[in-house]
Design a protein around this motif. Structure first.
Motif, PDB file in Angstrom:
ATOM      1  N   ALA A 175     -16.022 -46.809  36.063  1.00 27.97           N
ATOM      2  CA  ALA A 175     -15.412 -45.767  35.238  1.00 27.97           C
ATOM      3  C   ALA A 175     -16.034 -44.398  35.503  1.00 27.97           C
ATOM      4  CB  ALA A 175     -15.548 -46.113  33.754  1.00 27.97           C
ATOM      5  N   VAL A 176     -15.299 -43.399  35.068  1.00 32.19           N
ATOM      6  CA  VAL A 176     -15.802 -42.029  35.087  1.00 32.19           C
ATOM      7  C   VAL A 176     -15.732 -41.554  33.645  1.00 32.19           C
ATOM      8  CG1 VAL A 176     -15.330 -39.671  35.831  1.00 32.19           C
ATOM      9  CG2 VAL A 176     -14.922 -41.563  37.400  1.00 32.19           C
ATOM     10  N   ILE A 177     -16.819 -40.997  33.118  1.00 29.73           N
ATOM     11  CA  ILE A 177     -16.702 -40.412  31.789  1.00 29.73           C
ATOM     12  C   ILE A 177     -16.933 -38.914  31.889  1.00 29.73           C
ATOM     13  CG2 ILE A 177     -17.212 -42.482  30.438  1.00 29.73           C
ATOM     14  CD1 ILE A 177     -20.028 -41.454  30.126  1.00 29.73           C
ATOM     15  N   SER A 178     -16.182 -38.214  31.088  1.00 30.84           N
ATOM     16  CA  SER A 178     -16.170 -36.755  31.166  1.00 30.84           C
ATOM     17  C   SER A 178     -16.418 -36.192  29.775  1.00 30.84           C
ATOM     18  CB  SER A 178     -14.808 -36.324  31.700  1.00 30.84           C
ATOM     19  OG  SER A 178     -14.604 -34.959  31.447  1.00 30.84           O
ATOM     20  N   LEU A 179     -17.270 -35.203  29.709  1.00 30.77           N
ATOM     21  CA  LEU A 179     -17.574 -34.594  28.416  1.00 30.77           C
ATOM     22  C   LEU A 179     -16.518 -33.520  28.144  1.00 30.77           C
ATOM     23  CD1 LEU A 179     -19.665 -34.725  26.179  1.00 30.77           C
ATOM     24  CD2 LEU A 179     -20.938 -32.931  27.332  1.00 30.77           C
ATOM     25  N   ALA A 180     -15.732 -33.755  27.072  1.00 29.31           N
ATOM     26  CA  ALA A 180     -14.603 -32.866  26.816  1.00 29.31           C
ATOM     27  C   ALA A 180     -15.060 -31.487  26.340  1.00 29.31           C
ATOM     28  CB  ALA A 180     -13.665 -33.509  25.808  1.00 29.31           C
ATOM     29  N   GLY A 181     -15.984 -31.442  25.403  1.00 29.00           N
ATOM     30  CA  GLY A 181     -16.496 -30.155  24.916  1.00 29.00           C
ATOM     31  C   GLY A 181     -17.985 -30.257  24.791  1.00 29.00           C
ATOM     32  N   PRO A 182     -18.648 -29.186  24.392  1.00 30.19           N
ATOM     33  CA  PRO A 182     -20.112 -29.240  24.280  1.00 30.19           C
ATOM     34  C   PRO A 182     -20.604 -30.320  23.313  1.00 30.19           C
ATOM     35  CG  PRO A 182     -19.233 -27.125  23.495  1.00 30.19           C
ATOM     36  CD  PRO A 182     -18.094 -27.875  24.052  1.00 30.19           C
ATOM     37  N   GLU A 183     -19.815 -30.598  22.282  1.00 32.97           N
ATOM     38  CA  GLU A 183     -20.240 -31.603  21.308  1.00 32.97           C
ATOM     39  C   GLU A 183     -19.630 -32.966  21.609  1.00 32.97           C
ATOM     40  OE1 GLU A 183     -22.528 -30.735  19.265  1.00 32.97           O
ATOM     41  OE2 GLU A 183     -22.376 -28.637  19.895  1.00 32.97           O
ATOM     42  N   GLY A 184     -18.880 -33.079  22.655  1.00 33.84           N
ATOM     43  CA  GLY A 184     -18.247 -34.344  22.982  1.00 33.84           C
ATOM     44  C   GLY A 184     -16.829 -34.373  22.482  1.00 33.84           C
ATOM     45  N   PRO A 185     -16.192 -35.508  22.392  1.00 34.92           N
ATOM     46  CA  PRO A 185     -16.725 -36.804  22.793  1.00 34.92           C
ATOM     47  C   PRO A 185     -16.619 -37.010  24.306  1.00 34.92           C
ATOM     48  CG  PRO A 185     -14.472 -37.051  22.056  1.00 34.92           C
ATOM     49  CD  PRO A 185     -14.798 -35.584  21.934  1.00 34.92           C
ATOM     50  N   TRP A 186     -17.269 -38.077  24.741  1.00 32.22           N
ATOM     51  CA  TRP A 186     -17.104 -38.481  26.141  1.00 32.22           C
ATOM     52  C   TRP A 186     -15.741 -39.150  26.266  1.00 32.22           C
ATOM     53  CZ3 TRP A 186     -20.475 -37.030  29.804  1.00 32.22           C
ATOM     54  CH2 TRP A 186     -21.778 -36.703  29.421  1.00 32.22           C
ATOM     55  N   GLN A 187     -14.975 -38.752  27.271  1.00 31.04           N
ATOM     56  CA  GLN A 187     -13.700 -39.418  27.540  1.00 31.04           C
ATOM     57  C   GLN A 187     -13.904 -40.357  28.705  1.00 31.04           C
ATOM     58  OE1 GLN A 187     -11.410 -35.792  28.161  1.00 31.04           O
ATOM     59  NE2 GLN A 187      -9.923 -36.527  26.654  1.00 31.04           N
ATOM     60  N   LYS A 188     -13.279 -41.551  28.605  1.00 32.88           N
ATOM     61  CA  LYS A 188     -13.533 -42.557  29.640  1.00 32.88           C
ATOM     62  C   LYS A 188     -12.287 -42.794  30.486  1.00 32.88           C
ATOM     63  CE  LYS A 188     -15.451 -47.175  30.090  1.00 32.88           C
ATOM     64  NZ  LYS A 188     -15.962 -48.330  29.365  1.00 32.88           N
ATOM     65  N   PHE A 189     -12.445 -42.824  31.792  1.00 28.44           N
ATOM     66  CA  PHE A 189     -11.340 -43.098  32.706  1.00 28.44           C
ATOM     67  C   PHE A 189     -11.782 -44.219  33.626  1.00 28.44           C
ATOM     68  CE2 PHE A 189     -11.504 -38.573  31.723  1.00 28.44           C
ATOM     69  CZ  PHE A 189     -10.238 -38.367  31.182  1.00 28.44           C
ATOM     70  N   SER A 190     -10.862 -45.168  33.887  1.00 26.35           N
ATOM     71  CA  SER A 190     -11.302 -46.294  34.717  1.00 26.35           C
ATOM     72  C   SER A 190     -11.347 -45.865  36.179  1.00 26.35           C
ATOM     73  CB  SER A 190     -10.380 -47.488  34.525  1.00 26.35           C
ATOM     74  OG  SER A 190      -9.090 -47.149  34.940  1.00 26.35           O
ATOM     75  N   SER A 191     -12.159 -46.570  36.904  1.00 27.63           N
ATOM     76  CA  SER A 191     -12.436 -46.214  38.288  1.00 27.63           C
ATOM     77  C   SER A 191     -12.261 -47.454  39.151  1.00 27.63           C
ATOM     78  CB  SER A 191     -13.859 -45.663  38.358  1.00 27.63           C
ATOM     79  OG  SER A 191     -14.188 -45.332  39.658  1.00 27.63           O
ATOM     80  N   ASN A 192     -12.266 -47.285  40.453  1.00 28.11           N
ATOM     81  CA  ASN A 192     -11.983 -48.438  41.326  1.00 28.11           C
ATOM     82  C   ASN A 192     -12.884 -48.447  42.549  1.00 28.11           C
ATOM     83  OD1 ASN A 192     -10.656 -46.044  42.097  1.00 28.11           O
ATOM     84  ND2 ASN A 192      -9.343 -47.153  43.488  1.00 28.11           N
ATOM     85  N   LEU A 193     -14.175 -48.428  42.350  1.00 29.59           N
ATOM     86  CA  LEU A 193     -15.063 -48.435  43.506  1.00 29.59           C
ATOM     87  C   LEU A 193     -15.803 -49.768  43.604  1.00 29.59           C
ATOM     88  CD1 LEU A 193     -16.621 -44.858  43.357  1.00 29.59           C
ATOM     89  CD2 LEU A 193     -14.919 -45.701  44.981  1.00 29.59           C
ATOM     90  N   ALA A 194     -16.239 -50.084  44.806  1.00 28.14           N
ATOM     91  CA  ALA A 194     -16.941 -51.336  45.023  1.00 28.14           C
ATOM     92  C   ALA A 194     -18.387 -51.257  44.553  1.00 28.14           C
ATOM     93  CB  ALA A 194     -16.892 -51.706  46.502  1.00 28.14           C
TER      94      ALA A 194
END
Lengths: 331, 177
Positions: free
Chosen positions: A149-168
């Motif tokens: 997965a990749v998580i991205s911080l949406a704003g300075p206070e969060g939340p973390w958004q999660k996106f699925s990933s496809n790496l070995a």
């Protein structure tokens, strides 16, 4: 002097070099207040940072490039309320690091500004992320990457958004070029690593198959010859891949040379950099600093050709970078 | 500007009570005065409360020069027109001999009167005076009182010492004190 409006003081000091600004802070309280104030610091261009993991002390050594004087200044990170810290990324004059808290065993991601000596903990991550995630910062955007997965911080206070990933496997040295992230990924076996280049667009984080391999048949064995490869942004639309030259197939054998390859993202062609051919990097001879410099210049000032060739920049922290690279590439 | 029309005059009073009579075009170089004159809210004598007479004299000199350049710049082969280089040289000459306290007052005046060109000249001069100086030299030059306690000063020095520890010049300078 006391009657001068703040704007005039900002205007004066913004024309001075970083050492002069730092010295100016100790003139009087008015100067100190002015030269540490957010409006003033906002007028300064973000400074290139280089943090090197601590060997002697548990806190990293932080070097800041003053572009006006083309020299490196060393900053203390003693304001971090943490017994130890490990730097992971720098962007727009801010340094991102993992900090160990004295109370809990879990480490947290923090961001600090060495000029204001202020730091802030980012919203907490799960323990798996804190242990295995790779941090990437593009502008003010913070991403933590893993194979799943990749998580991205949406704003300075969060939340973390999660996106699925496809790496070995866990992406290695992710690098942002334009709107895209490039990363190396080990697709080999536990006994023999096999590196492959992957990329994804930052604007398409929600996509199902996020990462796509970037490969060409004529690339041949470009990934086989490098040991512990790293990516750094090149000048313009290009990536540099730096690694130790594999000298034998034995596991963990020491490298004697460093190789720098440049991938032109327009033509998708690899090219050797650093003066043609293998560049001997053994020993500690200063004449190898060109290789070094190429790497550091592209790492720190990807859009600046102007300071290329000024070896004096390197002298200041040659020793500590040397230590870090020796450790990294087992030189 | 035609010579036949009578020039409108404006009177300015400095903080120490001296009254200066200048052409309206000269006063209008200062954006603050221009706004006042255009809104017609200027009294017979405009008080410039934060500027002393010697400083106001210097400010007016600057404004007069600006009017001289701009009033003749429309004509061709203007003898007063300046190249970038000449402009720079003129600015340096204008600021020559200005001491640090006059400079501060000039900056306050040009900020209050909103005269961008003069403000820039003052900033440039100030930058050249501060450049390469150490805190004590800056304090001496501008009569700034060091209002830190010894502990506070020590702490700030320690915070910044890192930045200079590899600079032999700084070490030499700071240890000689």
């Amino acid at each position: 002097m006391e009657r001068l409006p703040a704007d005039a003081l900002y205007e004066i000091f913004v024309h001075l070099s970083l050492p002069e600004i730092l010295l100016g802070r100790s003139v009087c309280k008015l100067f100190h207040r002015t030269l540490t104030s957010p409006p003033f610091l906002g007028l300064l261009r973000p400074l290139p940072l280089l943090a090197i993991r601590g060997h002697v002390s548990p806190l990293p050594a932080l070097h800041v490039l003053d572009p006006r004087e083309s020299r490196w200044l060393r900053f203390s990170l003693d304001f971090l309320a943490s017994p130890s810290a490990s730097p992971v990324a720098a962007s727009l004059g801010l340094l991102y690091l993992w900090v160990d808290s004295s109370e809990s065993s879990q480490r947290s991601l923090a961001v600090c500004n060495p000029l204001t000596r202020r730091f802030r903990l980012l919203p907490p991550l799960g323990s798996a992320w804190a242990r295995h995630g790779t941090v990437l910062v593009s502008g003010r955007r913070v991403l933590v990457l893993s194979e799943l997965a990749v998580i991205s911080l949406a704003g300075p206070e969060g939340p973390w958004q999660k996106f699925s990933s496809n790496l070995a496997s866990k992406p290695r040295s992710p690098t942002v070029i334009g709107d895209s992230v490039f990363a190396l990924c080990d697709v080999g076996s536990p006994w023999r690593s096999q590196w492959k280049l992957f990329w994804c667009r930052l604007s398409q984080l929600g996509r199902t198959h996020l990462w796509a391999p970037l490969e060409r048949q004529d690339w041949n064995d470009v990934f086989d010859i490098l040991k512990r490869p790293r990516l750094v942004p090149g000048v313009g639309n290009s990536i540099l891949m730096i690694g130790g030259l594999k000298s034998s197939f034995a596991l963990n054998s020491p490298c004697s040379t460093i190789l720098i390859m440049l991938l032109d993202l327009e033509t998708l062609k690899w090219d050797e950099r650093a003066g043609g051919g293998w560049k001997a990097f053994g020993g500690m001879a200063m004449d190898s600093s060109e290789v070094f410099y190429l790497m550091l210049a592209s790492l720190l000032c990807p859009d600046s050709d102007a300071i290329w060739g000024q070896k004096k920049l390197l002298h200041c922290f040659y020793d500590c970078v040397m230590d870090e690279l020796k450790r990294l590439w087992k030189l | 500007m035609s010579e036949s029309t009578e020039k409108k005059m404006v009177r300015l009073r400095s903080s120490d009570g001296e009254v200066f009579e200048v052409e309206e075009s000269v006063a209008k170089v200062a954006k603050t005065l221009q706004d006042m004159l255009e809104e017609d809210c200027a009294d017979a004598v405009i008080p410039i409360t934060c500027v002393r007479a010697p400083i106001l004299t210097k400010v007016i000199d600057y404004c007069k020069d600006q009017v001289m350049i701009s009033s003749s710049s429309s004509t061709t082969n203007n003898p007063n027109e300046r190249t970038e280089q000449e402009r720079k040289a003129w600015g340096q000459k204008f600021m020559e001999g200005v001491d640090s306290s006059t400079l501060c007052e000039l900056l306050v005046a040009s900020n209050f009167l909103n005269i961008e060109g003069l403000l820039n000249l003052g900033v440039d001069k100030m930058v050249s005076m501060i450049q390469g100086k150490y805190p004590q030299e800056i304090r001496d030059m501008f009569n700034v009182v060091n209002d830190f306690t010894p502990e506070e000063e020590e702490e700030i020095r320690n915070q910044n010492a890192w930045a200079f520890e590899r600079d032999p010049y700084y070490k030499k300078r700071s240890s000689s004190k």
